[in-house]
Design a protein around this motif. Structure first.
Motif, short mmCIF file in Angstrom:
data_model
loop_
_atom_site.label_atom_id
_atom_site.label_comp_id
_atom_site.label_asym_id
_atom_site.label_seq_id
_atom_site.Cartn_x
_atom_site.Cartn_y
_atom_site.Cartn_z
N LEU A 49 52.88 -34.80 -25.86
CA LEU A 49 53.47 -34.52 -24.57
C LEU A 49 54.39 -35.66 -24.13
CD1 LEU A 49 50.30 -33.39 -22.55
CD2 LEU A 49 52.09 -31.89 -23.44
N THR A 50 55.48 -35.31 -23.46
CA THR A 50 56.26 -36.30 -22.72
C THR A 50 55.64 -36.42 -21.33
OG1 THR A 50 57.79 -34.73 -21.74
CG2 THR A 50 58.34 -35.58 -23.93
N PHE A 51 56.00 -37.47 -20.60
CA PHE A 51 55.39 -37.64 -19.28
C PHE A 51 55.79 -36.50 -18.33
CE2 PHE A 51 59.40 -39.44 -17.92
CZ PHE A 51 59.43 -39.25 -16.55
N THR A 52 56.98 -35.93 -18.53
CA THR A 52 57.41 -34.84 -17.65
C THR A 52 56.63 -33.55 -17.91
OG1 THR A 52 59.18 -34.24 -19.19
CG2 THR A 52 59.73 -35.78 -17.41
N GLU A 53 55.96 -33.48 -19.05
CA GLU A 53 55.19 -32.28 -19.39
C GLU A 53 53.75 -32.35 -18.90
OE1 GLU A 53 57.50 -30.81 -23.44
OE2 GLU A 53 56.01 -32.41 -23.59
N ILE B 199 64.60 -50.30 -30.11
CA ILE B 199 64.88 -49.02 -29.50
C ILE B 199 65.45 -49.28 -28.10
CG2 ILE B 199 63.83 -46.90 -28.61
CD1 ILE B 199 61.65 -47.27 -30.76
N ASP B 200 66.44 -48.49 -27.71
CA ASP B 200 66.93 -48.59 -26.33
C ASP B 200 67.32 -47.21 -25.84
OD1 ASP B 200 67.67 -50.71 -24.20
OD2 ASP B 200 69.35 -49.31 -24.20
N ALA B 201 67.28 -47.03 -24.51
CA ALA B 201 67.49 -45.72 -23.91
C ALA B 201 68.95 -45.39 -23.65
CB ALA B 201 66.71 -45.64 -22.59
N VAL B 202 69.86 -46.35 -23.77
CA VAL B 202 71.26 -46.12 -23.43
C VAL B 202 71.91 -45.19 -24.46
CG1 VAL B 202 73.51 -47.20 -23.05
CG2 VAL B 202 71.43 -48.33 -22.25
N THR B 203 72.60 -44.16 -23.99
CA THR B 203 73.21 -43.18 -24.89
C THR B 203 74.72 -43.09 -24.71
OG1 THR B 203 72.74 -41.42 -23.29
CG2 THR B 203 71.12 -41.78 -25.04
N ARG C 245 72.12 -43.98 -29.51
CA ARG C 245 70.97 -44.84 -29.24
C ARG C 245 70.88 -45.96 -30.26
NH1 ARG C 245 65.50 -42.33 -27.84
NH2 ARG C 245 65.37 -44.26 -26.64
N ALA C 246 70.38 -47.10 -29.78
CA ALA C 246 70.45 -48.36 -30.52
C ALA C 246 69.86 -48.27 -31.92
CB ALA C 246 69.75 -49.46 -29.72
N ALA D 108 54.61 -39.57 -31.21
CA ALA D 108 54.64 -38.49 -32.20
C ALA D 108 56.02 -37.91 -32.38
CB ALA D 108 53.68 -37.38 -31.76
N GLY D 109 56.97 -38.34 -31.54
CA GLY D 109 58.33 -37.83 -31.63
C GLY D 109 59.09 -38.17 -30.36
N ARG D 110 60.28 -37.60 -30.25
CA ARG D 110 61.12 -37.76 -29.07
C ARG D 110 61.65 -36.40 -28.66
NH1 ARG D 110 61.94 -42.91 -26.37
NH2 ARG D 110 60.93 -44.40 -27.76
N LYS D 111 61.69 -36.15 -27.37
CA LYS D 111 62.27 -34.93 -26.83
C LYS D 111 63.24 -35.34 -25.72
CE LYS D 111 59.74 -31.24 -26.19
NZ LYS D 111 58.78 -30.26 -25.58
N ASN D 112 64.52 -35.06 -25.93
CA ASN D 112 65.55 -35.51 -24.98
C ASN D 112 65.41 -37.01 -24.69
OD1 ASN D 112 66.52 -32.85 -24.73
ND2 ASN D 112 65.01 -32.39 -23.15
N SER D 113 65.19 -37.77 -25.75
CA SER D 113 65.06 -39.23 -25.71
C SER D 113 63.75 -39.71 -25.11
CB SER D 113 66.23 -39.89 -24.96
OG SER D 113 67.44 -39.65 -25.63
#
Length: 412
Positions: free
Chosen positions: A139-143, A43-47, A51-52, A186-191
């Motif tokens: 939750l994402t960390f921003t949430e 997995i990589d964050a570059v878009t 994504r990889a 549990a998933g991805r939200k906006n990567s």
């Protein structure tokens, strides 16, 4: 047993899933089979392109609905996120095999140091994060109610180097709990990874499976790595899953010990490969070595390319990985994809998806020595059209950089 260089190359490609024709209509079963075959899809964050993890599956299956990979992980739960070769997608049956890594991380100086610092600087914060996930997850960390953001001087890094750095104690806490196995993706939200309690993500029947000893788990992963590589040295086998990160680092003597045990058990066989200095191994179950008629672009993070010295010995191709290099020092470009044609790596292209304009940008196209030909350009042009269509881009545009660029432009 002796293996020629070309034979080793074909074995490696078959083992990585390039020896068969792409399915006409890829299904969830095809994706599941690729993840199981590889064992680790990085997995990589570059878009800048896509994504990889999605691109690695595309290279083997051709155009497929990317939602199938998300469904495989987060709805069907036939795969999960953890560390294989760096952050990766692993087949769900690997969960018992990585529990020793979770235990190791929970006892590590990195985790204990983070816990101590948070207790000192933000008393009660770690417990609050765990409770919030329990009550509100995923939750994402921003949430988080308080992501606890930090500041850091990033001036000496290339931009892509810091994509993974959240600059947040909340993200560090969530990642640490994830590394320990207390939380899962549990998933991805906006990567961004969505964290939830492990028992709400990993199926109960998988969690109920017995946990093997560290040695048993390492043997299973070493055998899987050797099978996914087809033919490989001890260093390459160790690098496949046990790359030197905080969680997965395993020293070379341990890898060699596991290999010796598998040889003694009859699961691996030592072989000599033409032109290779080090001892190599193949699975005794066998890997095909017939002709390979592939035509595909490879993600820079593809498992075929994990170990650069191996790539050079197999293909005579030095994999250029300039993503984390400052722009003025790049020789080939930012996001460079090798082009596999037949059983050879014949070119490399720097690609970018210009989504606002519906264009796949070929920012540079370089052929390998002696391969700047009309045939290579024509095959690459067809593959670029297929890739653009998969990415819902209308056109392919070539920028005149690299010796293959003029021929490619003509072919398109």
């Amino acid at each position: 047993m002796d293996i020629s260089g070309p034979q080793a190359r074909r074995i490696a490609l078959h083992a990585q899933g390039f020896g068969r024709a792409r399915p006409a209509r890829p299904t969830s079963r095809h994706l599941r089979d690729v993840v199981r075959r590889l064992g680790a899809v990085q997995i990589d964050a570059v878009t800048v392109l896509v994504r990889a993890q999605y691109l690695t599956l595309y290279s083997r299956l051709g155009p497929y609905p990317t939602r199938l990979l998300d469904d495989l992980m987060y709805k069907r739960h036939e795969a999960f996120e953890y560390f294989g070769h760096a952050a990766s997608i692993l087949p769900i049956e690997f969960h018992p095999l990585v529990r020793w890594q979770m235990d190791r991380y929970e006892k590590s100086k990195w985790w204990l140091g983070l816990v101590e610092r948070l207790d000192r600087e933000r008393p009660g914060y770690l417990h609050a994060v765990q409770s919030e996930v329990d009550h509100r997850g995923p939750l994402t960390f921003t949430e988080l109610a308080d992501p606890a953001r930090r500041e850091r001087d990033l001036s000496r890094y290339a931009e892509s180097t810091v994509l993974w750095d959240s600059l947040s104690d909340g993200k560090s806490a969530l990642d640490g709990l994830f590394n320990c196995g207390r939380l899962a993706a549990a998933g991805r939200k906006n990567s961004q990874r969505q964290y939830d309690l492990t028992e709400r993500v990993i199926p109960a029947d998988v969690l109920a499976l017995p946990t093997p000893t560290e040695e048993e788990a390492q043997r299973a992963m070493v055998l899987h790595a050797a099978t996914a590589l087809g033919v490989a040295t001890a260093k390459e086998i160790g690098y496949y899953f046990f790359v030197s990160t905080v969680i997965t680092h395993v020293r070379a003597p341990v890898i060699r010990a596991r290999i010796a045990e598998l040889v003694e058990a009859g699961s691996l066989e030592p072989v000599r490969v033409e032109g290779w200095r080090d001892q190599a191994y193949v699975p005794t179950a066998g890997v095909p070595s017939g002709p390979v008629r592939a035509r595909t672009l490879l993600c820079p993070f593809d498992s075929l390319l994990f170990e650069r010295d191996r790539v050079e010995r197999l293909f005579g191709f030095r994999h250029s990985f300039e993503l984390y290099v400052k722009p003025e020092k790049r020789a080939y470009g930012y996001y460079v994809l090798p082009f596999l044609l037949g059983d050879e790596l014949v070119a490399r292209v720097d690609l970018k998806a210009d989504r606002p304009h519906g264009t796949l940008l070929v920012q540079a196209a370089h052929a390998e020595p002696g391969r700047a030909t009309g045939e290579v350009a024509a095959e690459l042009a067809e593959e670029l059209r297929t890739l653009a269509s998969w990415l819902a881009l209308d056109t392919v545009e070539v920028i005149a950089r690299g010796d293959l660029a003029p021929l490619l432009d003509d072919a398109l």
